[in-house]
Design an enzyme around this catalytic site. Structure first.
Site, PDB file in Angstrom:
ATOM      1  N   SER A  51      18.897 -12.608   7.538  1.00 38.61           N
ATOM      2  CA  SER A  51      18.517 -11.661   6.483  1.00 38.61           C
ATOM      3  C   SER A  51      18.874 -12.201   5.110  1.00 38.61           C
ATOM      4  O   SER A  51      18.549 -11.587   4.098  1.00 38.61           O
ATOM      5  CB  SER A  51      19.191 -10.305   6.701  1.00 38.61           C
ATOM      6  OG  SER A  51      20.604 -10.448   6.737  1.00 38.61           O
ATOM      7  N   THR A  93      -9.248  23.056 -12.798  1.00 40.88           N
ATOM      8  CA  THR A  93      -8.823  23.236 -11.407  1.00 40.88           C
ATOM      9  C   THR A  93     -10.026  22.798 -10.589  1.00 40.88           C
ATOM     10  O   THR A  93     -11.175  22.962 -11.031  1.00 40.88           O
ATOM     11  CB  THR A  93      -8.441  24.696 -11.082  1.00 40.88           C
ATOM     12  OG1 THR A  93      -9.585  25.520 -11.314  1.00 40.88           O
ATOM     13  CG2 THR A  93      -7.283  25.204 -11.931  1.00 40.88           C
ATOM     14  N   HIS A  94      -9.775  22.221  -9.450  1.00 42.90           N
ATOM     15  CA  HIS A  94     -10.852  21.648  -8.614  1.00 42.90           C
ATOM     16  C   HIS A  94     -11.652  20.597  -9.389  1.00 42.90           C
ATOM     17  O   HIS A  94     -12.814  20.352  -9.092  1.00 42.90           O
ATOM     18  CB  HIS A  94     -11.803  22.729  -8.093  1.00 42.90           C
ATOM     19  CG  HIS A  94     -11.117  23.927  -7.512  1.00 42.90           C
ATOM     20  ND1 HIS A  94     -10.778  24.019  -6.185  1.00 42.90           N
ATOM     21  CD2 HIS A  94     -10.669  25.071  -8.093  1.00 42.90           C
ATOM     22  CE1 HIS A  94     -10.176  25.179  -5.962  1.00 42.90           C
ATOM     23  NE2 HIS A  94     -10.090  25.820  -7.110  1.00 42.90           N
ATOM     24  N   SER A 113     -13.780  -8.004 -16.820  1.00 37.47           N
ATOM     25  CA  SER A 113     -14.482  -8.401 -15.607  1.00 37.47           C
ATOM     26  C   SER A 113     -14.928  -9.850 -15.757  1.00 37.47           C
ATOM     27  O   SER A 113     -15.245 -10.299 -16.858  1.00 37.47           O
ATOM     28  CB  SER A 113     -15.691  -7.484 -15.413  1.00 37.47           C
ATOM     29  OG  SER A 113     -16.700  -8.152 -14.676  1.00 37.47           O
ATOM     30  N   LYS A 137     -17.043  -4.916 -19.665  1.00 37.72           N
ATOM     31  CA  LYS A 137     -16.064  -4.092 -18.949  1.00 37.72           C
ATOM     32  C   LYS A 137     -14.656  -4.145 -19.553  1.00 37.72           C
ATOM     33  O   LYS A 137     -14.161  -5.206 -19.902  1.00 37.72           O
ATOM     34  CB  LYS A 137     -15.956  -4.550 -17.483  1.00 37.72           C
ATOM     35  CG  LYS A 137     -17.184  -4.301 -16.641  1.00 37.72           C
ATOM     36  CD  LYS A 137     -17.576  -2.832 -16.530  1.00 37.72           C
ATOM     37  CE  LYS A 137     -16.605  -2.000 -15.747  1.00 37.72           C
ATOM     38  NZ  LYS A 137     -16.545  -2.373 -14.340  1.00 37.72           N
ATOM     39  N   ASN A 149     -11.377  -2.635 -17.929  1.00 39.64           N
ATOM     40  CA  ASN A 149     -10.967  -1.920 -16.714  1.00 39.64           C
ATOM     41  C   ASN A 149      -9.511  -1.446 -16.779  1.00 39.64           C
ATOM     42  O   ASN A 149      -8.645  -2.177 -17.253  1.00 39.64           O
ATOM     43  CB  ASN A 149     -11.146  -2.821 -15.493  1.00 39.64           C
ATOM     44  CG  ASN A 149     -12.611  -3.148 -15.244  1.00 39.64           C
ATOM     45  OD1 ASN A 149     -13.484  -2.332 -15.511  1.00 39.64           O
ATOM     46  ND2 ASN A 149     -12.871  -4.350 -14.760  1.00 39.64           N
ATOM     47  N   GLU A 160      -4.896   1.628 -12.153  1.00 36.41           N
ATOM     48  CA  GLU A 160      -5.372   1.543 -10.767  1.00 36.41           C
ATOM     49  C   GLU A 160      -4.282   0.985  -9.853  1.00 36.41           C
ATOM     50  O   GLU A 160      -4.077   1.460  -8.736  1.00 36.41           O
ATOM     51  CB  GLU A 160      -6.607   0.655 -10.680  1.00 36.41           C
ATOM     52  CG  GLU A 160      -7.825   1.272 -11.341  1.00 36.41           C
ATOM     53  CD  GLU A 160      -8.954   0.268 -11.439  1.00 36.41           C
ATOM     54  OE1 GLU A 160      -9.830   0.296 -10.570  1.00 36.41           O
ATOM     55  OE2 GLU A 160      -8.948  -0.552 -12.366  1.00 36.41           O
ATOM     56  N   TYR A 190      26.007   1.507  14.822  1.00 39.42           N
ATOM     57  CA  TYR A 190      25.167   0.465  14.218  1.00 39.42           C
ATOM     58  C   TYR A 190      24.226  -0.150  15.254  1.00 39.42           C
ATOM     59  O   TYR A 190      24.590  -0.411  16.385  1.00 39.42           O
ATOM     60  CB  TYR A 190      26.038  -0.652  13.617  1.00 39.42           C
ATOM     61  CG  TYR A 190      25.193  -1.763  13.008  1.00 39.42           C
ATOM     62  CD1 TYR A 190      24.674  -1.645  11.723  1.00 39.42           C
ATOM     63  CD2 TYR A 190      24.876  -2.912  13.740  1.00 39.42           C
ATOM     64  CE1 TYR A 190      23.867  -2.630  11.174  1.00 39.42           C
ATOM     65  CE2 TYR A 190      24.075  -3.900  13.205  1.00 39.42           C
ATOM     66  CZ  TYR A 190      23.571  -3.760  11.928  1.00 39.42           C
ATOM     67  OH  TYR A 190      22.768  -4.730  11.392  1.00 39.42           O
ATOM     68  N   GLN A 219      18.921  -3.626   9.864  1.00 39.35           N
ATOM     69  CA  GLN A 219      18.723  -4.728   8.922  1.00 39.35           C
ATOM     70  C   GLN A 219      17.325  -4.667   8.278  1.00 39.35           C
ATOM     71  O   GLN A 219      17.108  -5.191   7.191  1.00 39.35           O
ATOM     72  CB  GLN A 219      18.912  -6.055   9.662  1.00 39.35           C
ATOM     73  CG  GLN A 219      18.774  -7.290   8.800  1.00 39.35           C
ATOM     74  CD  GLN A 219      19.218  -8.527   9.547  1.00 39.35           C
ATOM     75  OE1 GLN A 219      20.386  -8.672   9.880  1.00 39.35           O
ATOM     76  NE2 GLN A 219      18.286  -9.415   9.840  1.00 39.35           N
ATOM     77  N   LYS A 262      16.418  -3.063   4.350  1.00 51.83           N
ATOM     78  CA  LYS A 262      16.607  -3.572   2.985  1.00 51.83           C
ATOM     79  C   LYS A 262      15.325  -3.976   2.270  1.00 51.83           C
ATOM     80  O   LYS A 262      15.106  -3.600   1.114  1.00 51.83           O
ATOM     81  CB  LYS A 262      17.594  -4.730   3.008  1.00 51.83           C
ATOM     82  CG  LYS A 262      19.006  -4.261   2.794  1.00 51.83           C
ATOM     83  CD  LYS A 262      20.005  -5.284   3.180  1.00 51.83           C
ATOM     84  CE  LYS A 262      20.895  -4.814   4.297  1.00 51.83           C
ATOM     85  NZ  LYS A 262      20.343  -4.579   5.596  1.00 51.83           N
TER      86      LYS A 262
HETATM   87  N1  ARG Z   1      22.645  -8.329   8.164  1.00 53.64           N
HETATM   88  C1  ARG Z   1      23.106  -7.146   8.824  1.00 53.64           C
HETATM   89  C2  ARG Z   1      22.340  -5.937   8.301  1.00 53.64           C
HETATM   90  O1  ARG Z   1      21.711  -6.051   7.298  1.00 53.64           O
HETATM   91  C3  ARG Z   1      24.555  -6.956   8.556  1.00 53.64           C
HETATM   92  C4  ARG Z   1      25.308  -6.233   9.608  1.00 53.64           C
HETATM   93  C5  ARG Z   1      25.317  -7.017  10.848  1.00 53.64           C
HETATM   94  N2  ARG Z   1      26.183  -6.447  11.810  1.00 53.64           N
HETATM   95  C6  ARG Z   1      26.211  -6.870  13.065  1.00 53.64           C
HETATM   96  N3  ARG Z   1      27.031  -6.295  13.821  1.00 53.64           N
HETATM   97  N4  ARG Z   1      25.417  -7.824  13.497  1.00 53.64           N
HETATM   98  O2  ARG Z   1      22.336  -4.897   8.903  1.00 53.64           O
END
Ligand code: ARG
Length: 483
Positions: A44, A176-177, A298, A304, A306, A311, A338, A343, A346
């Site tokens: 990650s 409205t509408h 364009s 044009k 735009n 958009e 957990y 993961q 994020k």
């Molecule tokens: N990279 C992991 C995450 O974003 C961190 C936590 C990992 N924990 C584990 N027990 N493998 O969730």
């Protein structure tokens, strides 16, 4: 910041003296190195490196606390915090090499610390786990972003407010509408968006309270036997409280989901506004001239101009709403505590925050820089019988029941349509056919300017009501100007 994408070497030579397999921090139970494909699949750091500053800040607070409770000596703590600070500078300067085989930002930084200060660095992870660490980092990151987004939302509100002086006299058809309905002041439109974005800000503020609870110290899932002081860490990091239950702490991502729900509403508000102004900028509406710096041309049609920014603002709402959906689906079937699935949260959060931030950054100057096409608007304001409802209410004032008045005015509008005239053009006799008691006073509510002034209710488009709201917003938005 650089991430080496080196194809991972399966390193069977394996266990170091400290009981680690290859580059990993986990120990002796592994007698095989991680498969190269697994490494690539599970890393990650290519995106969570973005949390580095918060990771370091959290680790420094953790080290300070470990020293305060006697787990680290003062000297050990100083070595750790100095080492972490150096790593932070290196990352900020783009000189740090993140390694995929170290999986995530947390292990990259910890490994770099050990390489720098030796065995002392191996004490940093005492009494915590990556499960509480990642949640802490993420909450701190989100907290900062909430503050930035709140500021950007306020800037958009200020942009709408900045229009109110020059647009004070302008009347627009209200719809409205998407059918012409009643006249409203242009400023009433601007205030409507200020209100919507204020609710978004309020939601962010509310969400922030739940984000701002410290998970650190709940460790993997059950807590720790180490006599840590979580409150001390919370105080140092500015958390308002402690996540109370360690199982909850380890598994909870509703703070992130809630943020995405809030951002989805921001996206919906931005998208609705964008749609409206896209329509308004067409020749068919011809209400608004968008600043050229926020339009594109364009490649084939030379004439044009735009409204691409609008958009894309409308279009990008899809990915923010999609991110909310992702988090809901991601977490809906997870048992405590957990799970590595988490993961996947994020990138969705990063993307939604980045998307909303850029949309807001562009919205503010676009809102402030557009020009209403007053003449074109005015020319057609008497179309669509915008004053019909006001006339109906005039009859109500004179004792005619609403349902009856509605029918009578409906007939009158039908007549005016047939004759292709405005209601104000009809002779008094036509009104008296509806009710012989009607007199010249009917003309006092006809025509959009008079209709606007006939409104009375709180929150209506009457100029006094609108002026009052503008005043209140000027005071409110001046209050929390950034330093
Ligand atoms: N990279 C992991 C995450 O974003 C961190 C936590 C990992 N924990 C584990 N027990 N493998 O969730």
């Amino acid at each position: 910041m650089s991430l080496t994408n080196n194809p991972s070497k399966t390193n069977k030579s394996g266990n170091s003296a400290s009981g680690e397999t290859a580059n990993k921090t986990w120990g002796g139970v592994f007698d095989e190195a991680t498969d190269a494909r697994v490494q690539r699949f599970s890393e990650s750091v290519s995106y969570d490196a973005r949390l580095y500053a918060h990771d370091i800040r959290g680790s420094v607070a953790h080290a300070n606390m470990l020293a305060a409770v006697g787990i680290l000596t003062e000297d050990e703590k100083n070595q750790i915090t100095a080492g972490l600070a150096e790593i932070g500078w290196e990352i900020a300067a783009g000189k740090f090499e993140f390694k995929e085989e170290l999986e995530d930002v947390h292990m990259n930084i910890e490994r770099a610390l050990v390489e720098r200060i030796g065995d002392v660095g191996r004490k940093l992870h005492t009494g915590r786990s990556r499960n509480d660490q990642v949640s802490t980092d993420f909450r701190m990151w989100i907290r900062d972003e909430i503050d930035r987004l709140d500021y950007l939302l306020a800037q958009v509100q200020r942009a709408f407010l900045s229009r109110t002086e020059k647009d004070a006299e302008v009347i627009l058809p209200g719809y409205t509408h998407l059918q012409r309905a009643q006249p409203v002041l242009a400023n009433h439109y601007w205030l409507a968006y200020i209100e919507k974005f204020q609710r978004d800000r309020d939601r962010l503020t509310d969400c922030r309270k739940r984000v701002n609870q410290l998970p650190l110290g709940t460790a993997a899932l059950a807590g720790t036997t180490i006599p840590i002081d979580r409150q001390m860490v919370a105080d140092e990091l500015g958390f308002e409280g402690l996540v109370a239950n360690s199982l909850d702490s380890s598994s909870d991502r509703d703070f992130a989901t809630e943020l995405l729900a809030t951002l989805s509403l921001v996206a919906v508000h931005l998208s609705g506004w964008a749609e409206e102004w896209i329509l308004w900028s067409t020749i068919e509406f011809n209400f608004i001239k968008l600043p050229k710096a926020f339009c594109t041309g364009s490649s084939i049609m030379p004439q044009k101009i735009n409204p691409d920014v609008l958009e894309l603002t409308r279009g990008k709402s899809a990915r923010v709403i999609g991110s909310l959906q992702s988090l809901l689906v991601l977490t809906k079937g997870l048992p405590l505590a957990y799970n590595r699935d988490l993961q996947e949260d994020k990138e969705r959060v990063f993307d939604a925050v980045d998307t909303i931030a850029i949309c807001l950054e562009l919205a503010a100057p676009l809102v402030a820089g557009a020009e209403l096409k007053r003449e074109a608007i005015e020319e057609r304001l008497d179309r669509g019988y915008l004053d019909a409802t006001t006339l109906m209410e005039h009859l109500i004032h004179r004792g005619i029941p609403q349902r009856t008045a509605h029918g009578l005015i409906g007939n009158l509008v039908g007549l005016a349509m047939e004759k292709e005239v405005r209601l104000a053009d009809l002779p008094l006799e036509e009104f008296q056919k509806l009710d012989p008691d009607l007199d010249e006073s009917v003309y006092e509510v006809l025509g959009v300017e008079k209709a606007i002034k006939a409104f009375q209710s709180v929150g209506s488009t009457h100029p006094d009501q609108v002026a009052k709201q503008i005043e209140a917003w000027i005071a409110k938005l001046a209050d929390n100007q950034p330093e």
